[in-house]
Design a protein around this motif. Sequence first.
Motif, short mmCIF file in Angstrom:
data_model
loop_
_atom_site.label_atom_id
_atom_site.label_comp_id
_atom_site.label_asym_id
_atom_site.label_seq_id
_atom_site.Cartn_x
_atom_site.Cartn_y
_atom_site.Cartn_z
N SER A 276 0.85 -1.19 0.00
CA SER A 276 0.00 0.00 0.00
C SER A 276 0.89 1.24 0.00
O SER A 276 2.10 1.15 -0.17
CB SER A 276 -0.93 -0.01 1.22
OG SER A 276 -0.17 -0.01 2.41
N ASN A 277 0.27 2.38 0.23
CA ASN A 277 1.01 3.63 0.26
C ASN A 277 1.52 3.93 1.66
O ASN A 277 0.86 3.63 2.65
CB ASN A 277 0.12 4.79 -0.21
CG ASN A 277 -0.19 4.69 -1.69
OD1 ASN A 277 0.62 4.19 -2.47
ND2 ASN A 277 -1.36 5.13 -2.06
N TYR A 278 2.69 4.56 1.74
CA TYR A 278 3.24 5.03 2.99
C TYR A 278 2.52 6.33 3.35
O TYR A 278 1.80 6.90 2.52
CB TYR A 278 4.75 5.25 2.82
CG TYR A 278 5.51 5.51 4.10
CD1 TYR A 278 5.45 4.63 5.16
CD2 TYR A 278 6.31 6.63 4.22
CE1 TYR A 278 6.16 4.86 6.32
CE2 TYR A 278 7.03 6.86 5.39
CZ TYR A 278 6.94 5.99 6.43
OH TYR A 278 7.64 6.22 7.58
N LYS A 279 2.72 6.83 4.55
CA LYS A 279 2.00 8.04 4.97
C LYS A 279 2.39 9.28 4.17
O LYS A 279 1.63 10.23 4.09
CB LYS A 279 2.18 8.27 6.47
CG LYS A 279 3.61 8.38 6.91
CD LYS A 279 3.71 8.44 8.42
CE LYS A 279 5.17 8.38 8.85
NZ LYS A 279 5.31 8.28 10.29
N THR A 280 3.60 9.28 3.57
CA THR A 280 4.03 10.38 2.71
C THR A 280 4.69 9.80 1.46
O THR A 280 5.07 8.64 1.44
CB THR A 280 5.04 11.30 3.42
OG1 THR A 280 6.24 10.56 3.68
CG2 THR A 280 4.48 11.85 4.70
N PHE A 281 4.84 10.65 0.45
CA PHE A 281 5.52 10.24 -0.78
C PHE A 281 6.86 10.95 -0.94
O PHE A 281 7.35 11.08 -2.06
CB PHE A 281 4.64 10.53 -2.00
CG PHE A 281 3.46 9.62 -2.13
CD1 PHE A 281 3.55 8.27 -1.83
CD2 PHE A 281 2.26 10.11 -2.59
CE1 PHE A 281 2.47 7.42 -1.97
CE2 PHE A 281 1.16 9.27 -2.74
CZ PHE A 281 1.26 7.93 -2.43
N ASP A 282 7.46 11.41 0.15
CA ASP A 282 8.71 12.16 0.04
C ASP A 282 9.90 11.43 0.68
O ASP A 282 10.84 12.06 1.13
CB ASP A 282 8.54 13.54 0.65
CG ASP A 282 8.15 13.49 2.12
OD1 ASP A 282 7.85 12.38 2.62
OD2 ASP A 282 8.15 14.55 2.77
N VAL A 283 9.88 10.12 0.66
CA VAL A 283 10.97 9.33 1.23
C VAL A 283 12.09 9.28 0.19
O VAL A 283 11.89 8.82 -0.93
CB VAL A 283 10.50 7.90 1.59
CG1 VAL A 283 11.64 7.07 2.12
CG2 VAL A 283 9.36 7.98 2.58
N GLU A 284 13.25 9.80 0.56
CA GLU A 284 14.37 9.85 -0.39
C GLU A 284 15.03 8.48 -0.57
O GLU A 284 15.26 8.05 -1.69
CB GLU A 284 15.42 10.87 0.08
CG GLU A 284 14.96 12.30 -0.01
CD GLU A 284 14.68 12.74 -1.45
OE1 GLU A 284 15.39 12.29 -2.37
OE2 GLU A 284 13.72 13.50 -1.65
N GLN A 285 15.39 7.83 0.53
CA GLN A 285 16.06 6.54 0.46
C GLN A 285 15.15 5.45 1.03
O GLN A 285 14.50 5.64 2.06
CB GLN A 285 17.36 6.58 1.26
CG GLN A 285 18.40 7.49 0.62
CD GLN A 285 19.76 7.35 1.28
OE1 GLN A 285 19.84 6.97 2.44
NE2 GLN A 285 20.81 7.64 0.53
#
Length: 157
Positions: free
Chosen positions: A94-103
């Motif tokens: 599924s989706n994580y709580k945000t879409f700004d995870v760099e690594q």
Amino acid sequence: MARVKKKKQLSPKNLFLNILIALLSIVVFFLLYSFITNSIVNKPVEWTTENAEQGETAGEIIQLDVLNGCGVSGIAQDFTDFLRKRNFDVVQSSNYKTFDVEQSLVIDRTGDLAAARKVAYALGIDEKNIVQQINPDYYLNVSVVIGRDYESLKPSK
């Protein structure tokens, strides 16, 4: 004495049996094709690290979820398919709580760091990106958060 040729007529019973034989032949062919492609052509790749000091044990089941942290459509499903082919038990993507995870991250949920290392190795995630967030309410060993570096990981190669 002239012989009269009898014209064979296909009875409804024979027609049904012929159709049934044709359908069963197709099913047998499909099962044979699937067996050959899954066991010979597309052999599952071992995920083990061949590193005994990490506590490798054969037959261990690692349950995990795959979370999309980069916002790329379908990436969690691609990673899920990759891990399932390597005999990991992916119970959810599924989706994580945000879409700004760099690594990309591997999160140890149960204190089984060896399981987190195995998953990180299988995906090509550096061990420095393994974190522990132990929660006894989780029924998973590991969570994988896919970051924007997904193109450098093994499933994308």
